[in-house]
Design an enzyme around this catalytic site. Structure first.
Site, PDB file in Angstrom:
ATOM      1  N   GLY A   6      38.886 -23.713  11.377  1.00 29.85           N
ATOM      2  CA  GLY A   6      39.688 -22.688  10.698  1.00 29.85           C
ATOM      3  C   GLY A   6      38.754 -21.535  10.364  1.00 29.85           C
ATOM      4  O   GLY A   6      37.997 -21.601   9.391  1.00 29.85           O
ATOM      5  N   ASP A  30      38.853 -22.621  15.974  1.00 30.23           N
ATOM      6  CA  ASP A  30      40.156 -22.162  15.494  1.00 30.23           C
ATOM      7  C   ASP A  30      41.140 -22.314  16.644  1.00 30.23           C
ATOM      8  O   ASP A  30      40.719 -22.484  17.801  1.00 30.23           O
ATOM      9  CB  ASP A  30      40.084 -20.697  15.029  1.00 30.23           C
ATOM     10  CG  ASP A  30      41.204 -20.339  14.051  1.00 30.23           C
ATOM     11  OD1 ASP A  30      40.934 -20.236  12.845  1.00 30.23           O
ATOM     12  OD2 ASP A  30      42.359 -20.167  14.515  1.00 30.23           O
ATOM     13  N   ASN A  92      50.930 -27.717   6.061  1.00 26.86           N
ATOM     14  CA  ASN A  92      49.507 -28.033   6.220  1.00 26.86           C
ATOM     15  C   ASN A  92      49.268 -29.502   6.561  1.00 26.86           C
ATOM     16  O   ASN A  92      48.246 -29.838   7.159  1.00 26.86           O
ATOM     17  CB  ASN A  92      48.722 -27.611   4.974  1.00 26.86           C
ATOM     18  CG  ASN A  92      48.455 -26.110   4.984  1.00 26.86           C
ATOM     19  OD1 ASN A  92      48.587 -25.464   6.017  1.00 26.86           O
ATOM     20  ND2 ASN A  92      48.080 -25.557   3.844  1.00 26.86           N
ATOM     21  N   THR A 116      41.589 -27.066   2.795  1.00 25.73           N
ATOM     22  CA  THR A 116      43.007 -26.697   2.919  1.00 25.73           C
ATOM     23  C   THR A 116      43.828 -27.261   1.766  1.00 25.73           C
ATOM     24  O   THR A 116      43.662 -28.414   1.368  1.00 25.73           O
ATOM     25  CB  THR A 116      43.547 -27.254   4.259  1.00 25.73           C
ATOM     26  OG1 THR A 116      42.731 -26.749   5.305  1.00 25.73           O
ATOM     27  CG2 THR A 116      45.000 -26.858   4.484  1.00 25.73           C
ATOM     28  N   HIS A 172      43.733 -30.334  -8.227  1.00 22.44           N
ATOM     29  CA  HIS A 172      43.486 -28.911  -7.982  1.00 22.44           C
ATOM     30  C   HIS A 172      44.871 -28.290  -7.807  1.00 22.44           C
ATOM     31  O   HIS A 172      45.372 -28.150  -6.701  1.00 22.44           O
ATOM     32  CB  HIS A 172      42.622 -28.715  -6.735  1.00 22.44           C
ATOM     33  CG  HIS A 172      42.367 -27.272  -6.419  1.00 22.44           C
ATOM     34  ND1 HIS A 172      41.777 -26.402  -7.303  1.00 22.44           N
ATOM     35  CD2 HIS A 172      42.656 -26.526  -5.308  1.00 22.44           C
ATOM     36  CE1 HIS A 172      41.701 -25.199  -6.761  1.00 22.44           C
ATOM     37  NE2 HIS A 172      42.228 -25.252  -5.554  1.00 22.44           N
TER      38      HIS A 172
HETATM   39  N1  LIG Z   1      40.436 -25.872  -2.018  1.00 22.90           N
HETATM   40  C1  LIG Z   1      40.391 -24.666  -2.553  1.00 22.90           C
HETATM   41  O1  LIG Z   1      39.885 -24.498  -3.646  1.00 22.90           O
HETATM   42  C2  LIG Z   1      40.930 -23.485  -1.797  1.00 22.90           C
HETATM   43  C3  LIG Z   1      40.660 -22.174  -2.209  1.00 22.90           C
HETATM   44  C4  LIG Z   1      41.186 -21.112  -1.477  1.00 22.90           C
HETATM   45  C5  LIG Z   1      41.988 -21.360  -0.358  1.00 22.90           C
HETATM   46  N2  LIG Z   1      42.238 -22.656  -0.011  1.00 22.90           N
HETATM   47  C6  LIG Z   1      43.045 -22.994   1.172  1.00 22.90           C
HETATM   48  O2  LIG Z   1      42.260 -22.841   2.351  1.00 22.90           O
HETATM   49  C7  LIG Z   1      43.138 -22.644   3.476  1.00 22.90           C
HETATM   50  C8  LIG Z   1      42.622 -21.485   4.300  1.00 22.90           C
HETATM   51  O3  LIG Z   1      42.725 -20.268   3.583  1.00 22.90           O
HETATM   52  P1  LIG Z   1      42.379 -18.864   4.296  1.00 22.90           P
HETATM   53  O4  LIG Z   1      42.639 -17.816   3.276  1.00 22.90           O
HETATM   54  O5  LIG Z   1      41.078 -18.926   4.976  1.00 22.90           O
HETATM   55  O6  LIG Z   1      43.557 -18.836   5.404  1.00 22.90           O
HETATM   56  P2  LIG Z   1      43.587 -17.963   6.758  1.00 22.90           P
HETATM   57  O7  LIG Z   1      45.024 -17.888   7.141  1.00 22.90           O
HETATM   58  O8  LIG Z   1      42.813 -16.705   6.599  1.00 22.90           O
HETATM   59  O9  LIG Z   1      42.802 -18.878   7.820  1.00 22.90           O
HETATM   60  C9  LIG Z   1      43.273 -20.113   8.259  1.00 22.90           C
HETATM   61  C10 LIG Z   1      42.842 -20.294   9.696  1.00 22.90           C
HETATM   62  O10 LIG Z   1      43.205 -21.634  10.121  1.00 22.90           O
HETATM   63  C11 LIG Z   1      43.537 -21.547  11.499  1.00 22.90           C
HETATM   64  N3  LIG Z   1      44.286 -22.730  11.926  1.00 22.90           N
HETATM   65  C12 LIG Z   1      45.593 -23.021  11.703  1.00 22.90           C
HETATM   66  N4  LIG Z   1      45.900 -24.208  12.262  1.00 22.90           N
HETATM   67  C13 LIG Z   1      44.769 -24.667  12.862  1.00 22.90           C
HETATM   68  C14 LIG Z   1      44.461 -25.835  13.605  1.00 22.90           C
HETATM   69  N5  LIG Z   1      45.383 -26.764  13.865  1.00 22.90           N
HETATM   70  N6  LIG Z   1      43.197 -25.975  14.053  1.00 22.90           N
HETATM   71  C15 LIG Z   1      42.254 -25.039  13.802  1.00 22.90           C
HETATM   72  N7  LIG Z   1      42.493 -23.916  13.095  1.00 22.90           N
HETATM   73  C16 LIG Z   1      43.738 -23.733  12.634  1.00 22.90           C
HETATM   74  C17 LIG Z   1      44.325 -20.254  11.591  1.00 22.90           C
HETATM   75  O11 LIG Z   1      44.417 -19.804  12.926  1.00 22.90           O
HETATM   76  C18 LIG Z   1      43.516 -19.329  10.681  1.00 22.90           C
HETATM   77  O12 LIG Z   1      42.540 -18.611  11.409  1.00 22.90           O
HETATM   78  C19 LIG Z   1      44.537 -22.461   2.855  1.00 22.90           C
HETATM   79  O13 LIG Z   1      45.255 -23.681   2.921  1.00 22.90           O
HETATM   80  C20 LIG Z   1      44.253 -22.116   1.407  1.00 22.90           C
HETATM   81  O14 LIG Z   1      45.308 -22.452   0.537  1.00 22.90           O
HETATM   82  C21 LIG Z   1      41.721 -23.700  -0.693  1.00 22.90           C
END
Ligand SMILES: NC(=O)c1ccc[n+]([C@@H]2O[C@H](COP(=O)([O-])OP(=O)(O)OC[C@H]3O[C@@H](n4cnc5c(N)ncnc54)[C@H](O)[C@@H]3O)[C@@H](O)[C@H]2O)c1
Length: 303
Positions: A6, A30, A92, A116, A172
C-alpha cells in the site's frame, strides 16, 4: 529488507522516512499499476540527493516481497469525514484477507505490522489468514493515540512535548483508553498537575483528534507515519521498546482470541512480551467496551 504493501499517503511517506534514515532496503507494493515503481524511483532520486544507499524497488507483484523481515501494511481505504474506523470494516477486510494470504505465500518468515483500519480487527484477520504466530503479527494504533494525548497535555500545561510521557491502550477507535494514572510530566503524575475534569477534556479531544484532521485535510499522515517508524526501529534495532501495540491476547487482561492495544515489548522477534496493567473499574469498563466492539466486528466477518 522491509516491505510496504500500500504505497498511498502513509506507505509512500513511510518509505521516504525509512530511506532518509538509511534504515533498511525497501520493497514497495501496490495494486495501482506504475505507482510503486514510480514511488521507488522518486525515492531513489531523493536518496542520491541526500546520500542514502538503501535499495528501493517497487512492484505490483507480491512475489517481490520474498526475503522481507518486516512487512508494513497500510493498504486499503481510509475514513472520509463523518466515518468511524469500524465503518471501514467490510471493504478493508477483503483487502487485508487477500494481502495476508499473499504475504504468507511469498514471505513466510516475515513479521507483519498492520496499519489499515480498523487496525485491531485487521491485525486479527492478518494473524488468522497468514497462520503466523502471535509474536509476528501486530498493529499500530495506541502509539498514535499516545502522541495525540501527549500533545494535548503539553499544550494544556505549557511544557515541552519531550517532558510528557503518556500511555493510551484499548481499541484504536471510539473506546480508546488514555490512561492518565500511567501518564506523567517527567515522572510527576498528571493528577498532581491538573484536575480530573481537565484530564477528561483532554481525553475527549484525543478521541476525536483523527476525525478533526480528516475533516480538514482529508487524512492523517505525519503523526501515523512517525508512529509506524518508531515501531519499525524497535524491530530493526531489537530495541525491546515498550510501546502500546495492537497484540493478540490469549488470556491476558482476561481476553482471548482478540487483538487490541496493550503495552508490549517490541524487538527483533516482534511482540516479545505483553505487559499486564492493573486497571481500575472505570478503566476496565472502557477497555471492555472496546473488546466488545471488536468482538462484534469480528463475528460479523465471513472468514
Ligand atoms: N493504524 C493507524 O493508526 C492509522 C492511521 C492513519 C491511517 N490508517 C489507515 O491506513 C490505511 C491507509 O491510509 P492512506 O491514507 O495511506 O490511504 P491511501 O488511500 O492514500 O493509500 C492506500 C493504498 O492502498 C492501496 N491498495 C488498496 N488495495 C490494495 C491491495 N489489495 N494490495 C496492495 N495495495 C492496495 C491503494 O491502491 C492505495 O495506494 C487506511 O485504512 C487508514 O484508515 C491507520
Amino acid at each position: 529488507l522491509i516491505g510496504i504493501v500500500g504505497t498511498g499517503r502513509l506507505g509512500s511517506n513511510l518509505a521516504m522516512s525509512i530511506a532518509l534514515e538509511s534504515l533498511d532496503d525497501l520493497t514497495l507494493i501496490d495494486i495501482i499499476e506504475g505507482l510503486p515503481e514510480g514511488e521507488a524511483l522518486d525515492i531513489r532520486h531523493m536518496c542520491a540527493q541526500v546520500g542514502s544507499d538503501v535499495s528501493v524497488k517497487g512492484s505490483n507483484d507480491f512475489s517481490a516481497l520474498a526475503g522481507s523481515d518486516l512487512i508494513v501494511v497500510p493498504a486499503g481505504f481510509g475514513r472520509r469525514p463523518g466515518m468511524t474506523r469500524l465503518d471501514l470494516l467490510n471493504q478493508n477486510f477483503t483487502v487485508i484477507r487477500d494481502v495476508s494470504a499473499k504475504i504468507a505465500k511469498y514471505a513466510p518468515e516475515a513479521k507483519i505490522l498492520m496499519v489499515t483500519n480498523p487496525v485491531d480487527v485487521m491485525t486479527w484477520v492478518a494473524l488468522k489468514v497468514s497462520g503466523f504466530g502471535r509474536e509476528r503479527v501486530f498493529g499500530m494504533g495506541g502509539l498514535l493515540d499516545s502522541c495525540r494525548f501527549a500533545m494535548e497535555v503539553a499544550e494544556k500545561l505549557g511544557v515541552s512535548r519531550t517532558s510528557v510521557h503518556v500511555l493510551v491502550i484499548g481499541e484504536h477507535g471510539e473506546s480508546m483508553l488514555p490512561l492518565y494514572r500511567y501518564s506523567s510530566v517527567s515522572g510527576i503524575p498528571l493528577s498532581n498537575l491538573m484536575t480530573l475534569h481537565e484530564v477528561d477534556e483532554l481525553v475527549a479531544r484525543t478521541r476525536k483528534a483523527a476525525a478533526d484532521v480528516i475533516s480538514k485535510k482529508g487524512a492523517t499522515v505525519h503523526a501515523p507515519v512517525q508512529s509506524i517508524l518508531k515501531m519499525v526501529r524497535a524491530v530493526k534495532f531489537d530495541q525491546k521498546a515498550v510501546l502500546p501495540v495492537s497484540c493478540y491476547l490469549d488470556g491476558e487482561y482476561g481476553v482471548r482470541d482478540l487483538c487490541i492495544g496493550v503495552p508490549a515489548q517490541i524487538g527483533k522477534d516482534g511482540v516479545e512480551r505483553i505487559k499486564e496493567l492493573d486497571l481500575n473499574e472505570a478503566e476496565r469498563d472502557v477497555f471492555m467496551k472496546g473488546v466488545k466492539a471488536l468482538k462484534d466486528a469480528i463475528s460479523s466477518l465471513k472468514m
